[in-house]
Design an enzyme around this catalytic site. Structure first.
Site, PDB file in Angstrom:
ATOM      1  N   ARG A  92     -98.512  37.220  21.798  1.00  0.00           N
ATOM      2  CA  ARG A  92     -97.887  36.228  21.373  1.00  0.00           C
ATOM      3  C   ARG A  92     -98.347  35.093  22.843  1.00  0.00           C
ATOM      4  O   ARG A  92     -98.568  35.668  23.863  1.00  0.00           O
ATOM      5  CB  ARG A  92     -96.547  36.049  21.366  1.00  0.00           C
ATOM      6  CG  ARG A  92     -95.801  34.883  21.178  1.00  0.00           C
ATOM      7  CD  ARG A  92     -95.612  34.589  19.903  1.00  0.00           C
ATOM      8  NE  ARG A  92     -94.559  33.566  19.327  1.00  0.00           N
ATOM      9  CZ  ARG A  92     -94.478  32.983  18.370  1.00  0.00           C
ATOM     10  NH1 ARG A  92     -95.824  33.046  17.380  1.00  0.00           N
ATOM     11  NH2 ARG A  92     -93.831  32.007  17.990  1.00  0.00           N
ATOM     12  N   THR A 367     -99.806  31.000   9.012  1.00  0.00           N
ATOM     13  CA  THR A 367    -100.006  32.130   9.649  1.00  0.00           C
ATOM     14  C   THR A 367    -100.603  33.374   8.978  1.00  0.00           C
ATOM     15  O   THR A 367    -101.068  32.988   7.814  1.00  0.00           O
ATOM     16  CB  THR A 367     -98.612  32.801  10.270  1.00  0.00           C
ATOM     17  OG1 THR A 367     -98.064  31.804  10.977  1.00  0.00           O
ATOM     18  CG2 THR A 367     -98.482  34.189  10.857  1.00  0.00           C
ATOM     19  N   THR A 385    -101.493  34.121  14.560  1.00  0.00           N
ATOM     20  CA  THR A 385    -101.281  32.740  14.096  1.00  0.00           C
ATOM     21  C   THR A 385    -101.996  31.818  14.991  1.00  0.00           C
ATOM     22  O   THR A 385    -101.872  31.931  16.217  1.00  0.00           O
ATOM     23  CB  THR A 385     -99.813  32.434  13.795  1.00  0.00           C
ATOM     24  OG1 THR A 385     -99.534  31.264  13.351  1.00  0.00           O
ATOM     25  CG2 THR A 385     -98.986  32.686  15.091  1.00  0.00           C
ATOM     26  N   ASN A 387    -100.166  28.973  14.724  1.00  0.00           N
ATOM     27  CA  ASN A 387     -98.970  28.213  14.327  1.00  0.00           C
ATOM     28  C   ASN A 387     -99.147  27.259  12.979  1.00  0.00           C
ATOM     29  O   ASN A 387     -99.417  27.724  11.857  1.00  0.00           O
ATOM     30  CB  ASN A 387     -98.470  27.300  15.315  1.00  0.00           C
ATOM     31  CG  ASN A 387     -97.066  27.264  15.067  1.00  0.00           C
ATOM     32  OD1 ASN A 387     -96.088  27.660  14.469  1.00  0.00           O
ATOM     33  ND2 ASN A 387     -96.368  25.833  15.691  1.00  0.00           N
ATOM     34  N   ASP A 409     -93.118  26.264  18.493  1.00  0.00           N
ATOM     35  CA  ASP A 409     -92.295  27.400  18.110  1.00  0.00           C
ATOM     36  C   ASP A 409     -91.088  27.421  19.248  1.00  0.00           C
ATOM     37  O   ASP A 409     -90.059  27.955  19.078  1.00  0.00           O
ATOM     38  CB  ASP A 409     -92.715  28.488  18.084  1.00  0.00           C
ATOM     39  CG  ASP A 409     -93.133  28.856  16.456  1.00  0.00           C
ATOM     40  OD1 ASP A 409     -92.979  28.105  15.803  1.00  0.00           O
ATOM     41  OD2 ASP A 409     -93.888  29.663  16.416  1.00  0.00           O
ATOM     42  N   SER A 438     -90.414  33.641  17.583  1.00  0.00           N
ATOM     43  CA  SER A 438     -91.498  33.868  16.445  1.00  0.00           C
ATOM     44  C   SER A 438     -90.776  34.589  15.191  1.00  0.00           C
ATOM     45  O   SER A 438     -89.588  35.182  15.545  1.00  0.00           O
ATOM     46  CB  SER A 438     -92.558  34.762  16.611  1.00  0.00           C
ATOM     47  OG  SER A 438     -93.289  35.030  15.471  1.00  0.00           O
ATOM     48  N   SER A 439     -90.994  34.247  13.967  1.00  0.00           N
ATOM     49  CA  SER A 439     -90.447  35.077  12.880  1.00  0.00           C
ATOM     50  C   SER A 439     -91.441  35.922  12.377  1.00  0.00           C
ATOM     51  O   SER A 439     -91.100  36.652  11.307  1.00  0.00           O
ATOM     52  CB  SER A 439     -90.174  33.765  11.745  1.00  0.00           C
ATOM     53  OG  SER A 439     -89.228  33.087  11.956  1.00  0.00           O
ATOM     54  N   GLY A 459     -95.592  32.483   6.845  1.00  0.00           N
ATOM     55  CA  GLY A 459     -94.709  31.980   6.130  1.00  0.00           C
ATOM     56  C   GLY A 459     -93.615  31.261   6.929  1.00  0.00           C
ATOM     57  O   GLY A 459     -92.453  30.854   6.680  1.00  0.00           O
ATOM     58  N   GLY A 460     -93.752  31.152   8.412  1.00  0.00           N
ATOM     59  CA  GLY A 460     -92.559  30.659   9.189  1.00  0.00           C
ATOM     60  C   GLY A 460     -91.411  31.408   9.062  1.00  0.00           C
ATOM     61  O   GLY A 460     -91.409  32.576   8.877  1.00  0.00           O
TER      62      GLY A 460
HETATM   63  N1  GLY Z   1     -95.874  30.530  14.497  1.00  0.00           N
HETATM   64  C1  GLY Z   1     -94.808  31.184  13.275  1.00  0.00           C
HETATM   65  C2  GLY Z   1     -94.213  32.109  13.993  1.00  0.00           C
HETATM   66  O1  GLY Z   1     -94.595  32.681  14.954  1.00  0.00           O
HETATM   67  O2  GLY Z   1     -93.266  32.500  13.524  1.00  0.00           O
END
Ligand code: GLY
Length: 554
Positions: A92, A367, A385, A387, A409, A438-439, A459-460
């Protein structure tokens, strides 16, 4: 007896009403883009393992799927080896050293859009170091062989698909603000059309250097120097020292069980793994599935389960290297039982009645995820991603790749809703070197030690719920993996207090949900799942019909 034979023959001969996944005996790659899938399969066929293929796909998507595939961003790689071990690579992005808590607030304390667009939105990219770490430690092919396919795609070009042409055109507002992005991705206004060849000579040069010098080029060499110099010119924060200092973190995956299946999923700074495990805990033993897939009662129960997790997520999630994430409390069976008990099967619980954590911040749906199983049974799930689609919109002249806007984020202003209506807490406030929450939720399911399912999606915040839904579609409703992926999805994230639904549910069902008190909002689509199920000696690959994704195996 003759009648029995006849019935038996009919059962074999009649088609089954189900979407068909792609079947292969040995290995399978599912990505959002055909050239990237082909690159992964080619590496596997040449003797590479799933990690080699994952690295090749990661680099290939950086060329062919520029809205989210990247070398200027970051992500997560979950690996489950054939011998049962597993690991989680966290590459990340990190906040630059010069980042500070209130850096995106204006003089009146209002959040600006600098966390979304332009140089100041970028975190220190992690993808190249993540891929090198994976390749060196777990791959078996030479580095040049896994970077090579991407070099060829950038150098010789590839045919622009309908979806890519549409996506590039639709991003003219963002990309058009930065001359180098405008030149490369919008051809200075003469937009690419489907079928035209997209060549990226600057990207090819960067990738060739990475192929020859490894991640050192990106973090300390020519690429690093060009990137840091351009950052400095434009008020960005990422320096040479930030790049040199970037480190991948190898973490222990989060594990749990669901109806006899073992779930291997993403630990913090992903909020997805904890969510999946908490929500599965609430569902198991609730009997929610008896109402049947897609019934109002089932959807209501799912939505209430989601609402409760997202309230928790808001209060307590962040980078575990900086804040204490109360995982044990979130996954405590007694707490989960209490959550289950709090769900009223007939009435929606207003989100305002759930504890007042500070809801989480803006997350983009752009993403990408890919899933791979190799012939030895190693499985890899990668979600990575920039983002927002095409990241912060910036392409550094001479480098050919887009930078992320992952700083968005973080909670720019803890406690205030971001552009997506999510509110995030203090645990996700900006700090130098910290990773934003992050999701992303790459996830693998096994049963009795045998691989069952590999999946994930962009998909966030909807990522977490989409992974949950596909998983229960397979486990609870017996859908094959393609049906499970195709099935319409819902999403609830506590705040805003609304039940988001894809098309495909009956008007009667929607009316029943409204009668239970849900504020329903219809949307076109959520998520782009890439999943593989191992079943009856076959690998079944499912790309998402919401995309141009491709599953391919041998
Ligand atoms: N940028 C989307 C996530 O990391 O959840």
């Amino acid at each position: 007896m003759r009648r029995l034979v006849w019935v038996w023959w009919l059962a074999l001969a009649l088609p089954v009403w189900a979407a068909q996944p792609v079947h292969a005996r040995h290995a399978m790659v599912v990505t959002v883009e055909q050239n990237a899938t082909d690159a992964g399969v080619a590496v596997l066929e040449a003797g590479g393992n799933a990690v080699d293929a994952a690295v090749a796909v990661g680099f290939a998507l950086a060329v062919t799927h520029p809205s989210a595939g990247n070398i200027g961003g970051g992500g997560f790689m979950l690996v489950r080896f054939a011998d049962g071990r597993s690991t989680f690579l966290d590459f990340r992005e990190r906040a630059p050293e010069k980042a500070s808590r209130n850096m995106y607030l204006d003089a009146s304390g209002k959040a600006t859009n600098e966390s979304v667009t332009g140089y100041r939105a970028a975190g220190v990219p992690g993808s190249v170091r993540g891929f090198e770490h994976a390749s060196k430690k777990y791959g078996r092919k030479p580095w040049a062989d896994v970077v090579g396919p991407a070099v060829a795609l950038a150098e010789k070009g590839f045919p622009v698909s309908y979806g890519l042409a549409k996506s590039l055109g639709g991003s003219a507002g963002r990309l058009g603000q930065f001359p180098e992005s405008k030149r490369i991705f919008l051809r200075d206004g003469k937009l690419y059309e489907a079928g035209e060849t997209f060549m990226q000579p600057e990207m090819a040069r960067t990738l060739r250097r990475i192929r020859e010098q490894g991640a050192r080029d990106f973090y300390e060499g020519e690429t690093a120097r060009l990137l840091a110099a351009d950052m400095e010119r434009h008020g960005g924060l990422v320096t040479l020292a930030d790049l040199k200092d970037y480190a991948v973190v190898e973490r222990t995956p989060l594990t749990g069980t669901y109806r006899g299946n073992d779930i291997i999923t993403s630990p913090p700074p992903s909020s997805g793994g904890p969510g999946i495990l908490q929500m599965l805990g609430v569902l198991e033993g609730s009997g929610y599935e008896k109402a049947g897939a897609g019934s109002a009662a089932e959807l209501h129960y799912l939505a209430e389960t989601m609402r409760r997790y997202f309230a928790d997520r808001a209060a307590s999630m962040g980078d575990p290297d900086f804040v204490k994430v109360p995982l044990a409390a979130l996954l405590d069976p007694a707490y989960i039982a209490q959550l289950r008990k709090s769900i009223d099967p007939e009435h929606a619980t207003p989100s305002s009645q759930l504890h007042a954590g500070k809801p989480p911040g803006p997350e983009s749906s752009e993403t990408t995820h890919y899933s791979i199983i190799d012939a030895d049974g190693n499985a890899v799930a990668v979600t990575y991603t920039l983002n927002f689609g095409y990241g912060d919109g910036v392409t550094v002249p001479g480098l050919g790749f887009l930078l992320n806007d992952e700083m968005d984020d973080f909670a720019a202003k803890p406690g205030e809703p971001n552009g997506f209506g999510l509110v995030q807490g203090e645990a996700n406030a900006i700090q130098p070197r910290k990773r934003p929450l992050s999701s992303m939720t790459p996830t693998i399911v096994t049963r009795g030690g045998k691989l069952e399912l590999v999946l994930g999606t962009p998909g966030g915040p909807t990522i977490i719920n989409s992974v949950l839904e596909v998983l229960v579609n397979v486990v609870d409703f017996g859908m094959n993996v393609q049906d499970a992926v195709d099935y319409p999805r819902i999403h609830h994230q506590w705040l805003p207090d609304q039940l988001v639904m894809e098309r495909g549910f009956s008007p009667d069902t929607i009316a029943l949900l409204k009668a239970r008190g849900h504020q329903v909002r219809m949307v076109g689509g959520m998520g782009e799942v890439a999943a593989i199920q191992a079943r009856d000696g076959w690998l079944e690959g499912a790309a998402d019909p919401r995309t141009e994704g491709t599953a391919k195996g041998y």
